[in-house]
Design an enzyme around this catalytic site. Structure first.
Site: not given
Ligand code: ADE
Ligand code: ZN
Length: 341
Positions: A207, A285-286
């Site tokens: 990432e 993701d979030d």
């Molecule tokens: N925790 C929550 N979202 C994340 C992400 N995109 N990368 C790493 N840790 C995370």
């Molecule tokens: Zn993540």
């Protein structure tokens, strides 16, 4: 105009109803500001924001760590089993609205046990909502427990010990949080033990971290999937290896944009991944922090990269093929995609 569609709005309608799985979703990252306020009030917790608008205005990040600081602060309102249930139920209602048929959900137990919340409180609340959603919507699920990589391997080992009574409800383990400086090699032993327990293995890699971290995730952790994996593209030999192995990448376009992994959505590498033969999937993701649930992620990249119907079908198929469902369930979902027009 658009390959396979008469217009962009036809493509949007197609995406909205396309059966899909979501494979990269941190349940704590689905905490909407409205629920954050409700839970803060319910639990008598003070949060440093006066309004929902103020919370949303704080969601401007220049990298992963910026986001993580506010993400760990946000989850501080979660205390009771009911809180974890309500959080998970809200996400599943959104997922159902996005034609999500199967979810593989991450949770971060160390973000809760470090605050004095019992492991059992977290998992009981989450699994009750998963069971309810299965009954109500027919959504199936897997649960993946993540270790926080900025903490020690000993802390991860203690968390795996705490999980032992609940292994009937935990399908896999993952690795998340601050990537750079915390390579997969830091966690080789705990992942070896998790694998011996029959758990599936995933890890965030590539990432922000370099291709070397993706190699470590493959060679030292023995991952079944790579979460993100964007920086693999810097290494042609790694791309070839991932493609040959049929390794699934759980790609998160709006996350990549909000965390400045890509400067502009038009530069998002999703199409390059597909063209390279990588088994890429689209995930949120979030979603509360990054501005959209899974369909918003599909729509954003579809518009920016002018994705064809065939590419959207590939992404939806990949989401099931790359899941931890058994072969019969995968075949059923792939048939539903084939029947969808
Ligand atoms: N925790 C929550 N979202 C994340 C992400 N995109 N990368 C790493 N840790 C995370
Ligand atoms: Zn993540």
């Amino acid at each position: 105009m658009h390959d396979g569609f008469a217009s962009a709005s036809d493509r949007a309608a197609y995406i909205n109803g396309l059966p899909k799985a979501e494979l990269h979703l941190h349940i704590e990252g689905s905490l909407e500001p409205e629920l954050m306020f409700e839970l803060a009030q319910r639990n008598g917790v003070t949060i440093p924001f006066a309004s929902v608008e103020e919370v949303r205005a704080a969601y401007a990040f220049s990298n992963l760590q910026d986001f993580l600081d506010i993400y760990y602060q946000g989850m501080g309102v979660l205390h009771t089993e009911q809180d974890f249930h309500d959080l998970t139920a809200a996400y599943l209602a959104r997922a159902h609205a996005d034609a999500v048929r199967h979810v593989e959900i991450f949770f971060d137990p160390q973000g809760h046990t470090a605050r004095g919340v019992a492991f059992g409180t977290v998992i009981t609340g989450i699994t009750r909502a998963l069971d309810d959603a299965h009954a109500r919507y027919g959504i199936t699920s897997k649960l993946i427990m993540c270790f926080l990589r900025h903490l020690s391997e000993a802390d991860a080992e203690a968390t795996l010990d705490e999980a032992l009574p609940y292994l009937g409800r935990i399908d896999g383990v993952g690795l998340d949080s601050s990537e750079v400086g915390h390579p997969p090699s830091k966690f080789t032993r705990v992942f070896t033990r998790a694998r011996a327990l029959g758990l599936k293995i995933v890890a965030h890699a590539g990432e922000e971290g370099p291709p070397a971290y993706v190699y470590e995730a493959l060679d030292l952790l023995g991952v079944d999937r790579v979460d993100h994996g964007n920086r693999s593209l810097e290494d042609p030999a790694l791309v070839a290896r991932l493609a040959t192995a049929g390794m699934t990448l759980t790609v998160c376009p709006l996350s990549n944009l909000k965390l400045c992994v890509v400067g502009d959505v038009a530069d998002h590498p999703l199409k390059i991944m597909l063209d390279a033969g990588l088994r890429a999937t689209v995930n949120s993701d979030d979603p509360s922090y990054f501005g959209g649930y899974v369909n918003a992620n599909y729509l954003t990249v579809a518009d920016a990269l002018d994705l064809s119907k065939a590419e959207l079908i590939t992404l939806a198929r990949n989401s099931f093929t790359g899941s931890f469902l058994d072969d019969a369930a995968k075949a059923k979902h792939l048939a539903a995609i084939a029947a969808y027009t």
